[in-house]
Motif scaffolding. Structure first.
Motif, PDB file in Angstrom:
ATOM      1  N   PHE A  90       7.675  35.052  66.101  1.00 37.48           N
ATOM      2  CA  PHE A  90       8.241  34.132  65.122  1.00 37.48           C
ATOM      3  C   PHE A  90       9.537  33.614  65.725  1.00 37.48           C
ATOM      4  N   GLY A  91       9.447  32.453  66.342  1.00 34.51           N
ATOM      5  CA  GLY A  91      10.579  31.879  67.064  1.00 34.51           C
ATOM      6  C   GLY A  91      10.051  30.827  68.017  1.00 34.51           C
ATOM      7  N   HIS A  92      10.833  29.770  68.207  1.00 38.77           N
ATOM      8  CA  HIS A  92      10.344  28.607  68.942  1.00 38.77           C
ATOM      9  C   HIS A  92      10.436  28.770  70.451  1.00 38.77           C
ATOM     10  N   ASP A  93       9.552  28.052  71.153  1.00 37.10           N
ATOM     11  CA  ASP A  93       9.636  27.942  72.601  1.00 37.10           C
ATOM     12  C   ASP A  93      10.963  27.288  73.000  1.00 37.10           C
ATOM     13  N   LEU A 199       9.577  26.438  57.208  1.00 34.82           N
ATOM     14  CA  LEU A 199       8.707  27.160  58.134  1.00 34.82           C
ATOM     15  C   LEU A 199       7.791  26.138  58.787  1.00 34.82           C
ATOM     16  N   VAL A 200       7.700  26.171  60.110  1.00 37.10           N
ATOM     17  CA  VAL A 200       6.884  25.182  60.821  1.00 37.10           C
ATOM     18  C   VAL A 200       5.946  25.862  61.808  1.00 37.10           C
ATOM     19  N   ALA A 208       1.529  22.339  60.402  1.00 33.52           N
ATOM     20  CA  ALA A 208       1.691  22.819  59.031  1.00 33.52           C
ATOM     21  C   ALA A 208       3.143  23.173  58.794  1.00 33.52           C
ATOM     22  N   PHE A 209       3.553  23.073  57.515  1.00 36.15           N
ATOM     23  CA  PHE A 209       4.924  23.457  57.185  1.00 36.15           C
ATOM     24  C   PHE A 209       4.987  23.920  55.741  1.00 36.15           C
ATOM     25  N   VAL A 268       5.622  22.768  70.902  1.00 37.82           N
ATOM     26  CA  VAL A 268       5.054  23.864  70.132  1.00 37.82           C
ATOM     27  C   VAL A 268       6.173  24.470  69.306  1.00 37.82           C
ATOM     28  N   ALA A 269       5.952  24.580  68.001  1.00 32.53           N
ATOM     29  CA  ALA A 269       6.983  25.110  67.098  1.00 32.53           C
ATOM     30  C   ALA A 269       6.352  26.177  66.224  1.00 32.53           C
ATOM     31  N   ARG A 270       6.811  27.406  66.365  1.00 28.39           N
ATOM     32  CA  ARG A 270       6.317  28.495  65.516  1.00 28.39           C
ATOM     33  C   ARG A 270       7.510  29.321  65.076  1.00 28.39           C
ATOM     34  N   GLY A 271       8.099  28.890  63.965  1.00 27.21           N
ATOM     35  CA  GLY A 271       9.282  29.582  63.471  1.00 27.21           C
ATOM     36  C   GLY A 271       9.836  28.835  62.279  1.00 27.21           C
ATOM     37  N   VAL A 272      11.152  28.744  62.222  1.00 20.79           N
ATOM     38  CA  VAL A 272      11.803  28.051  61.118  1.00 20.79           C
ATOM     39  C   VAL A 272      12.699  26.958  61.687  1.00 20.79           C
ATOM     40  N   LEU A 273      12.782  25.850  61.004  1.00 20.83           N
ATOM     41  CA  LEU A 273      13.786  24.830  61.296  1.00 20.83           C
ATOM     42  C   LEU A 273      14.729  24.776  60.106  1.00 20.83           C
TER      43      LEU A 273
END
Length: 434
Positions: A90-93, A199-200, A208-209, A268-273
């Motif tokens: 859970f955290g972005h590249d 959440l993205v 998805a968000f 690629v985004a897997r975490g929170v903005l």
């Protein structure tokens, strides 16, 4: 489930408390962690700016999920290195984390994808910057931002040409090292500032968000929003006068173009903005992106979220998030920061803390334990957090609990949420002068 949580502060303690409350048994490991986090699991000394070190630990210990608290490891590429091992993160590249790691990259992203924001100019040359200041067309203050990470200190509102020149020259001379060798100039935006967490889960095939409640942070050290800026002296959410149509407008004008922009740019985004928003007379404008949960907003959001945090973060980390409304308590939540004497310029450490039995959630941010006693060990020492049916009741619950946590020189604001409460009581909306 074995979860590795990166970080050591109040945000991480709030996340840890929520993770441990999951119906799924959690074996928590925190890096580097703190004495408070050690009471919820174990701590391991890892260099969060060294992706290879974190990945080596993960390869040996195989956590089921890595949760990144602060932005520094994400910008450094920790998520990339651990994800390459097949471990959910859970955290972005690193490429996506540049939206916080470089303000110039963030501004270019906003402009490219038509996201409302302040007019800006990015400068690396001394003569060009001085000329821009001399002919500045947008009025004062001029907002000057160091391009890179500067521990929250790289933004200056220059009230005059003299201030702007001095700040710009100091930045280019390396006040924040390489982080300030590129400077972003922005027009000033006037209005009400708020924090919107989303959440993205985005890749080439999937976008998805899920939007969390809008919060408001209080940056100034003293009541009435006076004194120097801090990391945040308290927050609350949701904002009582923010209407469903206001949330929809932010979704349409800020969130959806951001998510679509990530996909269009191949990120690629897997975490929170965390979207820093200024609601101006012309509507919401984006101030900045953060690529992690805010502090102290996380302490508020964890009070409101009525879902299993472990399952939710794993859904994002594994690319399985479905765009939906999150399940929330029908409450308002608040957190108040208890800060050390001398903060924000310094912090008196090693002061014993008297802790009674507060009937709210006690969150450790900058403490250490010695001989069975808690001592101050940072600027923002502790947070008190709770939720209640409305903002007035939540504020009253915190006020009642303050007597239970004390130490000499403790700084606290008693007006967190008060301005918003009065605004709502007067029947005003986000469109009215703040």
């Amino acid at each position: 489930m074995k979860i590795l949580l990166l970080g050591a502060g109040g945000r991480e303690h709030a996340l840890a408390l929520k993770l441990k409350a999951s119906p799924t048994p959690v074996g928590l490991v925190s890096a580097p962690g703190s004495d408070a986090l050690a009471e919820l699991g174990t701590c391991v000394a890892l260099d969060l700016e060294a992706p290879s070190a974190v990945a080596a630990w993960c390869a040996m210990n195989r956590p089921d999920l890595l949760v990144a608290g602060p932005e520094v490891p994400l910008v450094a590429g920790v998520a990339d290195a651990v994800r390459a091992l097949g471990i959910p993160v859970f955290g972005h590249d690193a490429a996506t984390a540049r939206l916080e790691g470089s303000k110039a990259v963030a501004k270019a992203f906003m402009e490219r994808h038509g996201i409302p924001c302040a007019a800006s100019h990015t400068v690396t040359d001394l003569a060009e910057g001085e000329g821009l200041i001399h002919t500045w067309p947008h009025g004062y203050p001029i907002v000057l931002k160091a391009d890179g990470l500067a521990a929250g200190k790289g933004v200056v509102l220059a009230e005059s040409e003299e201030d702007a020149l001095a700040t710009f020259r100091a930045f280019l001379a390396g006040q924040f090292g390489e982080a300030s060798k590129t400077v972003v100039f922005e027009e000033p935006l006037i209005g009400m500032e708020l924090s919107l967490h989303v959440l993205v889960d985005v890749d080439a095939q999937h976008a998805a968000f899920a939007i969390l409640p809008a919060c408001q942070d209080h940056k100034r050290i003293f009541e009435g929003d006076r004194g120097p800026n801090t990391g945040g002296m308290g927050a609350f959410g949701p904002i009582p006068f923010l209407r469903p149509e206001d949330i929809q407008r932010m979704r349409t004008e800020l969130v959806e173009p951001t998510v679509q922009g990530l996909q269009k740019d191949g990120l690629v985004a897997r975490g929170v903005l965390f979207l820093g928003v200024m609601w101006t007379a012309a509507g919401p404008k984006l101030l900045e992106y953060n690529v992690r949960f805010g502090d102290p907003e996380t302490q508020v959001l964890m009070q409101l979220l009525d879902e299993d945090l472990v399952a939710l973060l794993l859904e994002v980390a594994q690319g399985r998030l479905v765009s939906r409304e999150l399940k929330l308590k029908p409450h308002t939540a608040i957190t108040v920061v208890l800060a050390a004497e001398g903060y924000p310029d310094g912090a008196k450490k090693g002061v014993p803390i008297q802790i009674g039995a507060p009937e709210v959630t006690l969150i450790h941010a900058g403490t250490r334990k010695q001989d069975g006693r808690w001592l101050t060990n940072g600027g923002r020492v502790m947070n008190l957090a709770t939720s209640a049916p409305d903002l007035a009741m939540a504020r009253a619950a915190i006020e009642a609990a303050l007597a239970q946590v004390q130490w000499p020189g403790m700084q606290v604001r008693h007006d967190i949420g008060l301005k918003a409460l009065n605004h709502a009581k007067a029947g005003k909306t986000v469109q009215d002068p703040w």
